[in-house]
Design a protein around this motif. Structure first.
Motif, PDB file in Angstrom:
ATOM      1  N   ASP A 497     101.697 -62.535  61.727  1.00  7.34           N
ATOM      2  CA  ASP A 497     102.550 -60.718  61.002  1.00  7.34           C
ATOM      3  C   ASP A 497     101.961 -59.654  62.329  1.00  7.34           C
ATOM      4  N   ASP A 498     100.777 -60.235  63.419  1.00  8.40           N
ATOM      5  CA  ASP A 498     100.573 -59.223  64.867  1.00  8.40           C
ATOM      6  C   ASP A 498     102.021 -59.276  65.602  1.00  8.40           C
ATOM      7  N   TYR A 499     101.803 -58.404  65.917  1.00  6.72           N
ATOM      8  CA  TYR A 499     102.671 -59.003  67.464  1.00  6.72           C
ATOM      9  C   TYR A 499     102.344 -57.789  68.846  1.00  6.72           C
ATOM     10  N   GLY A 500     102.389 -58.026  69.754  1.00  5.78           N
ATOM     11  CA  GLY A 500     102.122 -57.831  71.388  1.00  5.78           C
ATOM     12  C   GLY A 500     103.185 -57.891  71.848  1.00  5.78           C
ATOM     13  N   ALA A 501     103.237 -56.982  73.517  1.00  3.71           N
ATOM     14  CA  ALA A 501     104.493 -57.779  74.585  1.00  3.71           C
ATOM     15  C   ALA A 501     103.258 -57.785  75.350  1.00  3.71           C
ATOM     16  N   THR A 502     103.325 -58.732  76.457  1.00  5.43           N
ATOM     17  CA  THR A 502     103.153 -58.891  77.804  1.00  5.43           C
ATOM     18  C   THR A 502     103.603 -59.122  78.803  1.00  5.43           C
ATOM     19  N   TYR A 503     103.208 -57.700  79.701  1.00  9.10           N
ATOM     20  CA  TYR A 503     104.139 -57.230  80.731  1.00  9.10           C
ATOM     21  C   TYR A 503     103.382 -58.123  82.563  1.00  9.10           C
ATOM     22  N   LEU A 504     104.417 -59.240  82.823  1.00  9.53           N
ATOM     23  CA  LEU A 504     104.327 -60.315  83.910  1.00  9.53           C
ATOM     24  C   LEU A 504     104.809 -58.822  85.663  1.00  9.53           C
ATOM     25  N   ALA A 505     103.358 -58.349  86.307  1.00 11.53           N
ATOM     26  CA  ALA A 505     103.525 -57.806  87.046  1.00 11.53           C
ATOM     27  C   ALA A 505     104.130 -58.666  88.705  1.00 11.53           C
ATOM     28  N   ASP A 506     103.408 -59.673  88.720  1.00  6.85           N
ATOM     29  CA  ASP A 506     103.137 -60.304  90.011  1.00  6.85           C
ATOM     30  C   ASP A 506     104.512 -61.239  89.808  1.00  6.85           C
ATOM     31  N   SER A 507     104.842 -61.398  91.290  1.00  9.74           N
ATOM     32  CA  SER A 507     106.003 -62.526  91.562  1.00  9.74           C
ATOM     33  C   SER A 507     106.019 -63.810  91.275  1.00  9.74           C
TER      34      SER A 507
END
Length: 609
Positions: A497-507
């Motif tokens: 029931d947890d949530y979290g976003a991961t953003y990828l910055a390096d191509s």
């Protein structure tokens, strides 16, 4: 070992997720006469509980003949993981033993003295009147007689051959994905002014090859033995002299091992030697695939083994690295129970973060981090900077944008304290971290988002990495980076029931996903396939929550460190990474979607004897 007991030995009152199915599969694997069972279990599987159930199947004293091995070891390379075990009431029958320096002497006037520097270590023939109450020796005695003894992997390896911690029926290794790398790191020998007490008295030759390294190691062993004997002959030593004596013994053991292994025609270990500054400079001697070392320190310590991790990506490759026969090893896959929509990946790539492109890409990533802060104005986040050089440059950029009041960073020597301070705050601060992709639990509101600044490729200037790539081991190279990415993605979502976003910055991360696709667990491939471009706010630092104040550092002297002058080349090189487009895999979704806003929420690992 009696796998039939595995359900009875499960310590929790009920099962959750896929635990019952996992235990059934593990039991079947051991009943199939496998010596080793690899359990690939993602975050949230309750690996420690599975590990306890497996350890409980070890042969007991009342079931054994006098010569049979009984009981189990539980070990993990992560000190934090061992701390979690110590705090878990469901695992209170695991007796934990740590290295001597983690215990204080109880003699009068010595309460601030660690046991490894206490009078018993300083004085020849010292007869301690309170040894029976010594916290270290008491814990060691209890652990040696408990059915399940728990310790760090370093302590476990160091006690190979010990009369106290002998062979047991079962060995359970948690977070086992880096077993080969840990063995290589542990068996590496560093000869420099910090590690060799008599460095200034030595004449350091130019080491032009392994044969010369072996000859020099032989001579250095003789010198260390003479110096150690001089210290041992003294009736009483100071704490500093005790440290020198112990270091001489460690050097003797390390160098003897290297010489014996190199001269053993049957050893599969390859050795490489570095001396970047030439004659007079530091020397590093490193093993590759140290099968013989692992045989002695791990595989000879038990009858049956369970190795647990979320990121044992390729069974055959893992077995080759650690010296196991794949035919005697079973792989059990545990399904992920976290909804994929709760663990989204977002493509915010701004270009490559290789050394050649970093100066151009990093300012763009800093702007993107500000936009992500705008998207999450009331939520804490973590930025995985990969290196102190990147951390420093990113901090400077964010300070210049005026959002420093919401940003924190840690120093080299204040990692734990600075991390704990950030975790304790209720403010939506952003933490710039280095090498925190593993063993970090940011459940709930501790962090709702994270940014991966750089693809975590191994440093190609490392001689072991370079040697493998010269022999075409590119699949290993990509697997190692993918493993770290998958570990990182699990930091901000810790329960179904947890949530979290991961953003990828390096191509380069997108290229990594393409090249290592066949080694991805299905549940992570599903995340990659759903990856989208988020609709972030337009760049406006004023709405990112920054007050314009200074970024908070733990120890700025350590933070600034030696980052100037090396241009970051030694802290992150991507090696011969080939080109590619920033568009990534064809299987990746190209839709733009705004994330739904929800309102709910390595200690001294080497110290042993």
């Amino acid at each position: 070992m009696n796998p039939e007991r595995i359900f009875d030995e499960f310590p929790a009152p009920s099962f959750r997720g896929n635990q019952r199915e996992a235990l059934s599969d593990i039991r079947e694997a051991f009943e199939g006469d496998n010596d080793v069972v690899l359990v690939r279990a993602p975050t949230g599987s309750g690996k420690s509980l599975l590990a306890r159930a497996i350890a409980g199947c070890a042969r007991r004293v009342d079931e054994a003949a006098p010569t049979d091995s009984t009981g189990a070891y539980y070990t993990t390379p992560q000190v934090s993981q061992l701390d979690d075990v110590a705090e878990d009431a469901l695992l209170d029958d695991l007796k934990i033993i740590r290295g001597k320096r983690n215990y204080s002497c109880i003699l009068p006037g010595e309460h601030d003295t660690p046991v490894n520097r206490a009078p018993c270590a300083r004085e020849k023939g010292y007869d301690c009147s309170v040894r029976h109450r010594c916290p270290y020796f008491s814990d060691r005695a209890i652990a040696s007689n408990r059915e399940i003894a728990a310790m760090t992997l370093a302590y476990f390896m160091r006690t190979a051959g010990s009369e106290v911690f002998r062979k047991r029926d079962a060995v359970v290794i948690d977070e086992a994905h880096g077993l080969a790398e840990w063995a290589e790191m542990y068996a590496a020998i560093d000869l420099n002014p910090r590690t060799v007490p008599i460095w200034d008295d030595l004449k350091i030759p130019e080491i032009t090859g392994l044969d010369r390294a072996v000859d020099y190691a032989d001579r250095l062993v003789g010198t260390c033995k003479r110096r150690k004997d001089d210290l041992i002959a003294q009736p009483e030593l100071t704490a500093a002299e005790v440290a020198r004596r112990d270091r001489f013994q460690e050097l003797i053991s390390e160098l003897d091992w290297f010489v014996d292994d190199y001269r053993d025609p049957d050893s599969a270990t390859e050795w490489v030697v570095d001396q970047p500054d030439g004659a007079g400079g530091p020397i590093t001697i490193k093993p590759m695939n140290p099968e013989r070392y692992l045989a002695h320190t791990v595989w000879e310590r038990g009858n049956k083994f369970a190795l647990l991790s979320a990121t044992i990506l390729n069974k055959e490759a893992f077995c080759r690295q650690v010296g196991l026969d794949p035919e005697r090893v079973a792989l059990v896959d545990v399904g992920h129970t976290f909804p994929v929509e709760n663990r989204p990946l977002y493509d915010v790539t701004q270009g490559k973060m290789t050394y050649e492109h970093r100066e151009e890409t990093l300012p763009k990533i800093a702007r993107t981090v500000v936009r992500i802060m705008q998207e999450h104005p009331d939520e804490k986040g973590i930025v995985h900077a990969h290196s102190y050089h990147i951390q420093k440059k990113l901090a400077e950029q964010l300070e210049a944008f005026g959002v420093g009041g919401r940003v924190r960073a840690h120093g080299r020597d204040s990692r734990d304290a600075d991390l704990d301070s950030w975790k304790a705050t209720d403010d939506p601060d952003v933490f710039l971290s280095v090498k925190m992709e593993e063993a970090l639990d940011l459940k709930g509101d501790l962090a709702r988002w994270q940014v991966l600044c750089k693809a975590p490729f191994l440093n190609t200037s490392d001689s072991r990495v370079a040697h493998r790539l010269e022999h075409g081991q590119w699949a290993w190279y990509y697997r190692a980076a993918l493993r770290t990415v998958i570990q990182a993605c699990g930091r901000v979502i810790r329960a179904p029931d947890d949530y979290g976003a991961t953003y990828l910055a390096d191509s380069s991360l997108l290229q990594l996903f393409d090249r290592a696709r066949t080694d991805m667990p299905d549940w992570f491939a599903e995340q990659v396939d759903r990856m989208a471009h988020p609709d972030l706010p337009e760049f406006d630092p004023r709405s990112a929550g920054g007050s314009g104040g200074s970024i908070g550092y733990g120890d700025t002297r350590q933070f600034d460190g030696n980052t100037s002058g090396n241009s970051g080349r030694n802290d992150s090189s991507d090696g011969n990474e080939s080109g590619g487009t920033d568009s990534g895999s064809n299987s990746r979704r190209n839709s733009r979607s705004r994330r739904s806003r929800k309102k709910s929420p390595m200690a001294d690992v080497w110290d042993t004897e």
